[in-house]
Structures are given as C-alpha cells and as structure tokens.
Scaffold this motif. Structure first.
Motif, PDB file in Angstrom:
ATOM      1  N   ASN A 245      50.487  91.146  44.639  1.00 28.84           N
ATOM      2  CA  ASN A 245      49.033  91.312  45.405  1.00 28.84           C
ATOM      3  C   ASN A 245      49.260  90.661  46.756  1.00 28.84           C
ATOM      4  O   ASN A 245      48.671  91.053  47.644  1.00 28.84           O
ATOM      5  N   ALA A 246      49.495  89.374  46.590  1.00 29.56           N
ATOM      6  CA  ALA A 246      49.689  88.515  47.851  1.00 29.56           C
ATOM      7  C   ALA A 246      50.278  89.163  48.928  1.00 29.56           C
ATOM      8  O   ALA A 246      50.097  89.098  50.066  1.00 29.56           O
ATOM      9  N   ALA A 247      51.492  89.681  48.539  1.00 31.28           N
ATOM     10  CA  ALA A 247      52.503  90.094  49.603  1.00 31.28           C
ATOM     11  C   ALA A 247      51.640  91.377  50.273  1.00 31.28           C
ATOM     12  O   ALA A 247      51.692  91.574  51.636  1.00 31.28           O
ATOM     13  N   VAL A 248      50.821  92.304  49.514  1.00 32.39           N
ATOM     14  CA  VAL A 248      49.937  93.293  50.314  1.00 32.39           C
ATOM     15  C   VAL A 248      49.152  92.766  51.132  1.00 32.39           C
ATOM     16  O   VAL A 248      48.690  93.074  52.318  1.00 32.39           O
ATOM     17  N   GLY A 249      48.320  91.695  50.508  1.00 33.66           N
ATOM     18  CA  GLY A 249      47.166  90.925  51.170  1.00 33.66           C
ATOM     19  C   GLY A 249      47.712  90.269  52.538  1.00 33.66           C
ATOM     20  O   GLY A 249      47.130  90.320  53.613  1.00 33.66           O
ATOM     21  N   LEU A 250      49.293  89.748  52.689  1.00 38.95           N
ATOM     22  CA  LEU A 250      49.446  89.126  54.066  1.00 38.95           C
ATOM     23  C   LEU A 250      49.728  90.309  55.033  1.00 38.95           C
ATOM     24  O   LEU A 250      49.305  89.935  56.236  1.00 38.95           O
ATOM     25  N   VAL A 251      50.140  91.491  54.487  1.00 38.48           N
ATOM     26  CA  VAL A 251      50.111  92.512  55.547  1.00 38.48           C
ATOM     27  C   VAL A 251      48.761  92.924  56.032  1.00 38.48           C
ATOM     28  O   VAL A 251      48.567  93.163  57.300  1.00 38.48           O
ATOM     29  N   GLN A 252      47.991  93.076  55.119  1.00 37.34           N
ATOM     30  CA  GLN A 252      46.517  93.509  55.429  1.00 37.34           C
ATOM     31  C   GLN A 252      46.006  92.621  56.644  1.00 37.34           C
ATOM     32  O   GLN A 252      45.400  92.871  57.587  1.00 37.34           O
ATOM     33  N   LEU A 253      46.297  91.019  56.532  1.00 39.63           N
ATOM     34  CA  LEU A 253      45.682  90.105  57.254  1.00 39.63           C
ATOM     35  C   LEU A 253      46.145  90.461  58.609  1.00 39.63           C
ATOM     36  O   LEU A 253      45.220  90.090  59.632  1.00 39.63           O
ATOM     37  N   GLN A 254      47.557  90.732  58.794  1.00 34.61           N
ATOM     38  CA  GLN A 254      47.996  90.913  60.065  1.00 34.61           C
ATOM     39  C   GLN A 254      47.222  91.828  60.979  1.00 34.61           C
ATOM     40  O   GLN A 254      47.320  91.845  62.263  1.00 34.61           O
ATOM     41  N   HIS A 255      46.443  92.821  60.252  1.00 34.97           N
ATOM     42  CA  HIS A 255      45.896  94.152  60.912  1.00 34.97           C
ATOM     43  C   HIS A 255      44.572  93.787  60.743  1.00 34.97           C
ATOM     44  O   HIS A 255      43.645  94.629  61.269  1.00 34.97           O
ATOM     45  N   PHE A 256      43.925  92.412  60.442  1.00 36.51           N
ATOM     46  CA  PHE A 256      42.528  92.507  60.244  1.00 36.51           C
ATOM     47  C   PHE A 256      41.674  92.663  61.749  1.00 36.51           C
ATOM     48  O   PHE A 256      40.677  93.336  61.552  1.00 36.51           O
ATOM     49  N   THR A 257      42.238  92.328  62.824  1.00 31.36           N
ATOM     50  CA  THR A 257      41.430  92.840  63.899  1.00 31.36           C
ATOM     51  C   THR A 257      41.156  94.231  63.981  1.00 31.36           C
ATOM     52  O   THR A 257      39.913  94.942  64.459  1.00 31.36           O
ATOM     53  N   GLU A 258      41.884  95.096  63.614  1.00 27.03           N
ATOM     54  CA  GLU A 258      41.941  96.706  63.588  1.00 27.03           C
ATOM     55  C   GLU A 258      40.960  96.759  62.585  1.00 27.03           C
ATOM     56  O   GLU A 258      39.962  97.798  63.063  1.00 27.03           O
ATOM     57  N   ALA A 259      40.695  96.393  61.380  1.00 27.80           N
ATOM     58  CA  ALA A 259      39.831  96.463  60.461  1.00 27.80           C
ATOM     59  C   ALA A 259      38.212  96.064  61.069  1.00 27.80           C
ATOM     60  O   ALA A 259      37.598  97.047  60.838  1.00 27.80           O
ATOM     61  N   GLU A 260      38.280  95.125  61.564  1.00 22.81           N
ATOM     62  CA  GLU A 260      36.975  94.525  62.105  1.00 22.81           C
ATOM     63  C   GLU A 260      36.424  95.665  62.939  1.00 22.81           C
ATOM     64  O   GLU A 260      35.353  96.172  63.119  1.00 22.81           O
ATOM     65  N   THR A 261      37.394  96.169  63.977  1.00 25.53           N
ATOM     66  CA  THR A 261      36.973  97.181  65.239  1.00 25.53           C
ATOM     67  C   THR A 261      36.526  98.469  64.607  1.00 25.53           C
ATOM     68  O   THR A 261      35.540  99.033  64.920  1.00 25.53           O
ATOM     69  N   ARG A 262      37.386  98.932  63.877  1.00 28.12           N
ATOM     70  CA  ARG A 262      37.325 100.375  63.289  1.00 28.12           C
ATOM     71  C   ARG A 262      36.047 100.476  62.086  1.00 28.12           C
ATOM     72  O   ARG A 262      35.336 101.323  62.298  1.00 28.12           O
ATOM     73  N   ARG A 263      35.854  99.340  61.533  1.00 26.86           N
ATOM     74  CA  ARG A 263      34.492  99.571  60.475  1.00 26.86           C
ATOM     75  C   ARG A 263      33.354  99.332  61.416  1.00 26.86           C
ATOM     76  O   ARG A 263      32.276 100.235  61.107  1.00 26.86           O
ATOM     77  N   ARG A 264      33.227  98.434  62.521  1.00 28.01           N
ATOM     78  CA  ARG A 264      31.951  98.397  63.270  1.00 28.01           C
ATOM     79  C   ARG A 264      31.931  99.944  64.029  1.00 28.01           C
ATOM     80  O   ARG A 264      30.839 100.323  64.073  1.00 28.01           O
ATOM     81  N   GLU A 265      32.830 100.316  64.659  1.00 33.87           N
ATOM     82  CA  GLU A 265      32.797 101.709  65.334  1.00 33.87           C
ATOM     83  C   GLU A 265      32.430 102.617  64.466  1.00 33.87           C
ATOM     84  O   GLU A 265      31.356 103.406  64.876  1.00 33.87           O
ATOM     85  N   LEU A 266      32.701 102.737  63.218  1.00 31.79           N
ATOM     86  CA  LEU A 266      32.463 103.748  62.160  1.00 31.79           C
ATOM     87  C   LEU A 266      30.997 103.513  61.784  1.00 31.79           C
ATOM     88  O   LEU A 266      29.995 104.707  61.894  1.00 31.79           O
ATOM     89  N   TRP A 267      30.507 102.336  61.567  1.00 30.67           N
ATOM     90  CA  TRP A 267      29.046 102.151  61.141  1.00 30.67           C
ATOM     91  C   TRP A 267      28.147 102.507  62.471  1.00 30.67           C
ATOM     92  O   TRP A 267      26.997 103.093  62.191  1.00 30.67           O
ATOM     93  N   ARG A 268      28.551 102.064  63.798  1.00 28.13           N
ATOM     94  CA  ARG A 268      27.736 102.442  64.729  1.00 28.13           C
ATOM     95  C   ARG A 268      27.388 104.055  64.941  1.00 28.13           C
ATOM     96  O   ARG A 268      26.510 104.647  65.634  1.00 28.13           O
ATOM     97  N   ALA A 269      28.670 104.689  64.730  1.00 24.67           N
ATOM     98  CA  ALA A 269      28.844 105.975  64.878  1.00 24.67           C
ATOM     99  C   ALA A 269      27.762 106.805  63.746  1.00 24.67           C
ATOM    100  O   ALA A 269      27.002 107.693  64.131  1.00 24.67           O
ATOM    101  N   TYR A 270      27.872 106.315  62.634  1.00 32.65           N
ATOM    102  CA  TYR A 270      26.727 106.711  61.725  1.00 32.65           C
ATOM    103  C   TYR A 270      25.249 106.529  62.096  1.00 32.65           C
ATOM    104  O   TYR A 270      24.660 107.303  62.070  1.00 32.65           O
ATOM    105  N   ALA A 271      25.026 105.246  62.637  1.00 28.18           N
ATOM    106  CA  ALA A 271      23.607 105.009  62.841  1.00 28.18           C
ATOM    107  C   ALA A 271      23.139 105.827  63.981  1.00 28.18           C
ATOM    108  O   ALA A 271      22.034 106.178  64.262  1.00 28.18           O
ATOM    109  N   ALA A 272      24.016 106.066  65.271  1.00 25.85           N
ATOM    110  CA  ALA A 272      23.734 107.017  66.233  1.00 25.85           C
ATOM    111  C   ALA A 272      23.673 108.444  65.558  1.00 25.85           C
ATOM    112  O   ALA A 272      22.504 109.036  66.316  1.00 25.85           O
TER     113      ALA A 272
END
Length: 378
Positions: A245-272
């Motif tokens: 599980n930790a091995a999967v998490g290490l890869v995910q953490l490398q891409h977390f900036t993308e997760a932040e950006t995409r999740r905020r964009e999706l929330w704002r798209a819904y809100a609009a």
C-alpha cells in the motif's frame, strides 16, 4: 430506464491512478516484505515532509488511525468522546473500540462541520476527547475552544479522512498542533488502495502509536531481525500499513499537485453549473483552501429521495454522505435530539466526483439535476 449520461458520471466516486502505481507495486511484491519495510517508512517520511511535520505513523486504514490515536490520547472505558453524528460510521466505531462512549453533537448547516461553540456546550465531566470531522475536506478551526479543552485535559483528534492536502490558515491540515488522522482508502484525495496515518503531537506519542499499531512490541522490525527475543510492553494491534500500500501511496504523492488542481477545478465547474437552481443549496467546503473529496448539495423541500431516484435512473451516480449516526440501531444507546443533522440527513446528496470526470461531465450532471428538480417541483 433512461441512460443519457457519459460513462464517468455513473460512478459517485472512483480511484484515480497516474500510471506508475503498477510498477511500484510490482517492485514491492518482488522485495518480499509485505508486513512492514523501509517502503512504509519512506512513505511516512515523505508524507511528513509534505505536511511539514516531524513525524507520521502509517497504519492500515483511516479507522485504525482513529482507534490508535484515541488510545494514544488516553481514551478508554468511562470516557465521553464528542463527535458529530454527521460522519461515516467508522468514526463512531473507532470510538467504541476504545471502550469509550460517543456523545453526538451538531454541525453547522452550511459547512456540515462542527463549530467551537457546539463542542464547548456539549462537554461533560467525563469528556476525554473531541473528534471534529473535516467533512468534504474542509478544515475545522477550534482555536477559540482550545484553552477550555486544554484546561479540562480534552484531546483533539481530527478525523481528516477526507482532508489530505487541505489548508487551515497557511498550514496543511495535520500541521496545526492537534492529533490528525488521515485515510488513504480507494476514493480519497490520495489513495494507497487501503491505508491511513496518524500525525502525532510529540515523539512520545509517536512511539506510543507505533507500539499500538505493532502488537505492543517495543523493538523495531529491523532490531528484531538481529535479535533472539523481543519485548511486548503493552496492548497492541496488528494494523501496520503494508509496503504494498505504501508503494502505491508514494506514487500518488508525487502527483498530488495535479490532484489538488483537478479536484478544485471540478468543484468550481459544478458550482458554476448549479448556480441559481431553485430547491438546491451547496455545502460550502471553502474550496480555495480545501482539496475537496466530494461535491455535496442539499435538496430542499422534501424532494431529496425523489431527486435521488430520478438521477440514478438517468445514469447519474449520486450518493448520500451520510445518514446520521445517532439514528442508527447500533448507536441508539447514545441517541440525542440533533435537529440540524436530522434535517441534513433528509436533504444531503453527493454528485459524482472523481478525477476521471471533466468539467463537461460536471456540467452534464448539473443539467440533469436542473431538469429533475424542475420536474419534481411541478
């Protein structure tokens, strides 16, 4: 049954992988250490660096994180633990696992999070801890309540299962001086497949959490490999995070900036797309500071169940997060009247929200909501 939706919106939530997880998992499998290894320890160190905290203790799930953290904070039989009823049942089960009693409290109807005044009003002489739930990823600021809680010896153990990456002020959740528990389950902002973590307050608390997660054994795994005996010093459980599980998490953490950006964009798209729809209100996650884990709305005027069924029939994977816990049979012993949460429980609905979705998918789902609400209103 009508099926007009793009395939992605049929799912309320889905894991999102970036492509490196499979090779990382294969490498961990080939290493042959599946219970605890340097991969788990590297994950702990990387998460601690990301949060800017001294230490992180990885465990097998978010529920295990809460259980371990509460025990480390001294919670046990005879104690009350304040907890909002509006949360996943795992929060309450972790409290019961310590032998303590849940004392259910209200939330703010706009944020679905508990507030300092609600916590202070619910304190009893037996209160040993409070578990604020960071619903939807929104941070809960208990600064104004902390002097009274500290004076009474009441620990704050954050259920931040949905809030990895979110901010409280200028710091990440987990770095604000209280015990914080994360989940890295399948649909979280960062997934390990399954997993969780505790952010302890002190080195002593970190050591206690590590012994609790590892069957109460005092010595490290590396030390035991070179020794002829070991010491079981106290109660403990087998809830370590596997290196797989930790091995999967290490890869995910490398891409977390993308997760932040995409999740905020999706929330704002819904809100609009949902702006101005009668009979609907949004649960406010403070998206500028939050990495949102879901998109929650309230369907007003008693129409939630009809809207829910109609959207499911149209292929929109809506959900309900969450039915109030104080109305559940398993927790009936601790039932209290909580009118705000009871109303939320009748109105809350979550729209499809995961990183496979595009703003166009969010717009499609929102337009289906608009059509369905117009129909039921007539």
């Amino acid at each position: 049954m009508i099926r007009t939706a793009p395939p992605g919106v049929a799912h309320n939530a889905r894991p999102y992988l970036y492509g490196g997880e499979e090779s990382a998992l294969t490498a961990a499998l080939r290493a042959g250490q599946y219970n605890h290894s340097e991969v788990t320890e590297e994950f702990e160190q990387r998460v601690a660096a990301f949060l800017d905290v001294p230490d992180v203790v990885a465990v097998s799930s978010g529920t295990a994180a809460l259980h371990v953290a509460l025990l480390a904070a001294g919670v046990g039989p005879g104690h009350d633990v304040l907890v909002p009823s509006f949360t996943f049942c795992a929060t309450v089960q972790a409290i019961l696992a310590t032998g303590a009693r849940p004392r259910f409290i209200e939330v703010d109807p706009v944020t679905a999070c508990t507030e300092p005044a609600q916590i202070l009003a619910a304190l009893t002489p037996a209160t040993r801890a409070v578990v604020p739930v960071l619903y939807g990823g929104r941070a809960v600021d208990l600064t104004s309540a902390r002097p009274a809680l500290d004076e009474r010896g009441v620990a704050v153990v954050e259920d931040a299962a949905q809030a990895f990456g979110s901010l409280q002020g200028e710091r990440r959740v987990g770095a604000t001086g209280v015990v914080t528990c994360f989940s890295f389950g399948p649909i979280k902002n960062l997934t390990c497949g399954l997993g969780g973590a505790v952010v302890p307050r002190t080195p002593l608390e970190a050591d206690t959490c590590r012994r609790l997660r590892g069957l109460g054994i005092v010595e490290s795994a590396a030390h035991r490999a070179e020794a002829t005996t070991y010491t079981v010093g106290e109660f403990g459980m087998r809830v370590q995070m596997s290196p797989l599980n930790a091995a999967v998490g290490l890869v995910q953490l490398q891409h977390f900036t993308e997760a932040e950006t995409r999740r905020r964009e999706l929330w704002r798209a819904y809100a609009a797309a949902l702006d101005g729809i009668d009979g609907l209100s949004l649960v406010n996650p403070d998206v500028d500071r939050t990495v949102p884990s879901m998109f929650s709305v309230r369907v007003l005027h008693g129409h939630r169940d009809r809207v829910f069924r109609a959207l499911r029939d149209r292929g929109i994977g809506v959900g309900v997060h969450y039915p109030p816990n104080h109305t559940q049979p398993a927790f009936s012993e601790w039932h209290r009247s909580l009118p705000v949460i009871e109303l939320l429980g009748r109105e809350i609905m979550t729209l499809p929200f995961h990183q496979h979705l595009t703003p166009a998918d969010a717009d499609h789902a929102a337009q289906e909501v608009r059509r369905v609400l117009a129909g039921v209103s007539r």
